[in-house]
Design an enzyme around this catalytic site. Sequence first.
Site, PDB file in Angstrom:
ATOM      1  N   LYS A  95      10.116  46.886 -38.089  1.00 52.28           N
ATOM      2  CA  LYS A  95      10.584  47.278 -36.752  1.00 52.28           C
ATOM      3  C   LYS A  95      12.025  47.758 -36.718  1.00 52.28           C
ATOM      4  O   LYS A  95      12.385  48.602 -35.901  1.00 52.28           O
ATOM      5  CB  LYS A  95      10.394  46.130 -35.756  1.00 52.28           C
ATOM      6  CG  LYS A  95       8.942  45.884 -35.396  1.00 52.28           C
ATOM      7  CD  LYS A  95       8.810  44.828 -34.338  1.00 52.28           C
ATOM      8  CE  LYS A  95       7.339  44.493 -34.115  1.00 52.28           C
ATOM      9  NZ  LYS A  95       7.152  43.439 -33.116  1.00 52.28           N
ATOM     10  N   ASP A 104       7.623  45.535 -26.816  1.00 55.28           N
ATOM     11  CA  ASP A 104       7.438  44.089 -27.003  1.00 55.28           C
ATOM     12  C   ASP A 104       7.938  43.274 -25.814  1.00 55.28           C
ATOM     13  O   ASP A 104       7.275  42.332 -25.383  1.00 55.28           O
ATOM     14  CB  ASP A 104       8.178  43.617 -28.264  1.00 55.28           C
ATOM     15  CG  ASP A 104       7.456  44.027 -29.533  1.00 55.28           C
ATOM     16  OD1 ASP A 104       6.219  44.139 -29.509  1.00 55.28           O
ATOM     17  OD2 ASP A 104       8.136  44.232 -30.559  1.00 55.28           O
TER      18      ASP A 104
END
Length: 273
Positions: free
Chosen positions: A65, A101
Amino acid sequence: MNRYAVFGQPIAHSLSPRIHAAFGAQFGIAIDYRAIEAGRETFAATLEAFARDGGRGANVTLPLKEDAVVLCDALSDRARRCGSVNTLLREGERWAGDSTDGVGLLRDLARHGIDARGLRVLLLGAGGAARAAAFAFLDAGARELVVTNRTAARAQALAHVLGPPARTCAWDALRHQAAFDLVVNATSAGHAGDAFDWPLAAGATPAACYDLSYGRAARPFLAAARAAHARAMHDGLGMLVEQAAESFERWHGVRPETTPVHEQVRAMLDARG
Ligand code: ATR
């Protein structure tokens, strides 16, 4: 056909291909969404090959990420702020990065009847997952956000970027803290399978506990929360579905219904044992 994928390592057991197929079915779209194994050394080249083969969008998971941020030519404000990208969109010859997220976490908490506004939240961890959660809690109006991490300096750096009402507390000093409304585990400790050492005092019973992981990785924290008499406990499977819905909408321009998909993926996970 446009292609989509999730990149990560390990990735073989990812539920994302099933989730995106289920979303696509709601709109009669056949989705070509695969799980592609890539480590930190191979990610850039694998992503480039994927784009050449018609890749239009991708999700990115552990451990990529933060690497994905560097590979993007443009970043959404929320991705830039939390230094993490979990969603890639192909725009012409370039990749645009987003982070879904945080919003996925808030949506899943809402599904469980938890509104972070006004809550006193304890966040365990200060890595990429914790950063996305931390910004989401501040955006949602948490009254206080206490960040704790095994490596204290990382928690201090995160709290510094966040600013008030975020602050840090040493892991060993948590036993002196009053009860929290919500305790969130954003560490990757559960992946090792070891028992979770509950850090709060016996009388400081939290109202709710949430682990960003799911499956086996969430079990040690949730077992410790249960032993501490937390009133509600949730794993991060719902967050996975909700962040996927947000990615799906970015790629396809339509918002899928998540409720039936939550039930499907829960059944799949239970079947794995
Ligand atoms: P992620 O993207 O999942 O956040 P990460 O950036 O590597 O992954 O962060 C992992 C987090 O889990 C960190 O907060 C890490 O603590 P350190 O900063 O001290 O490394 C935490 N973590 C990992 N294993 C842990 C363990 N056994 N006990 C406590 N915290 C742990």
